[in-house]
Design a protein around this motif. Sequence first.
Motif, PDB file in Angstrom:
ATOM      1  N   LEU A   1       5.088  12.598   1.030  1.00  0.00           N
ATOM      2  CA  LEU A   1       5.456  13.851   1.106  1.00  0.00           C
ATOM      3  C   LEU A   1       5.850  14.446   2.278  1.00  0.00           C
ATOM      4  CD1 LEU A   1       2.047  15.220  -1.036  1.00  0.00           C
ATOM      5  CD2 LEU A   1       4.614  14.946  -1.957  1.00  0.00           C
ATOM      6  N   GLY A   2       5.582  13.966   3.514  1.00  0.00           N
ATOM      7  CA  GLY A   2       5.860  14.368   4.690  1.00  0.00           C
ATOM      8  C   GLY A   2       4.902  14.838   5.556  1.00  0.00           C
TER       9      GLY A   2
ATOM     10  N   PRO B   1       0.872  -1.022  -0.050  1.00  0.00           N
ATOM     11  CA  PRO B   1      -0.024   0.136  -0.069  1.00  0.00           C
ATOM     12  C   PRO B   1       1.002   1.173  -0.039  1.00  0.00           C
ATOM     13  CG  PRO B   1      -0.047  -1.310   2.216  1.00  0.00           C
ATOM     14  CD  PRO B   1       0.586  -2.048   1.255  1.00  0.00           C
ATOM     15  N   ARG B   2       0.389   2.264  -0.887  1.00  0.00           N
ATOM     16  CA  ARG B   2       1.168   3.397  -0.832  1.00  0.00           C
ATOM     17  C   ARG B   2       0.664   4.547  -0.092  1.00  0.00           C
ATOM     18  NH1 ARG B   2       2.682   5.406  -6.672  1.00  0.00           N
ATOM     19  NH2 ARG B   2       3.698   6.603  -5.293  1.00  0.00           N
ATOM     20  N   GLU B   3       1.411   5.447   0.612  1.00  0.00           N
ATOM     21  CA  GLU B   3       0.818   6.229   1.374  1.00  0.00           C
ATOM     22  C   GLU B   3       1.554   7.638   0.658  1.00  0.00           C
ATOM     23  OE1 GLU B   3       1.236   5.799   5.720  1.00  0.00           O
ATOM     24  OE2 GLU B   3       1.902   3.604   5.283  1.00  0.00           O
ATOM     25  N   PRO B   4       0.713   8.400  -0.087  1.00  0.00           N
ATOM     26  CA  PRO B   4       1.105   9.473  -0.805  1.00  0.00           C
ATOM     27  C   PRO B   4       1.407  10.781   0.350  1.00  0.00           C
ATOM     28  CG  PRO B   4      -1.004   9.085  -1.465  1.00  0.00           C
ATOM     29  CD  PRO B   4      -0.625   7.907  -0.499  1.00  0.00           C
TER      30      PRO B   4
END
Length: 95
Positions: free
Chosen positions: A64-65, A57-60
């Motif tokens: 980006l912080g 799973p990606r956590e956009p």
Amino acid sequence: MDGLHRVQIGLTGLAGVILMVGLANIVIDKARLDEQTMPPPVVPTVSADTANAAATPREPLAELGVTPSAEQTGQVVPDLQPDPALDKPMDRDPQ
């Protein structure tokens, strides 16, 4: 004479509307014909690298912080200590 002029203008407008509807019908029929003759879209095959990347799973927002990600749970921010060289607090108005 005035009545004949009104009839001519009315017939010209009617012919213009019929022409526009006919052209729109031709364009729509052509689009449907082109859509039917197009081959089905090509779906790319999935390689092992992209399968692993898709499974993770990606956590956009974390990238980006903006928010912490799940992997960064062990980070601890040390408590802030005041500077020992200060003689009096700076958050109050001077008296």
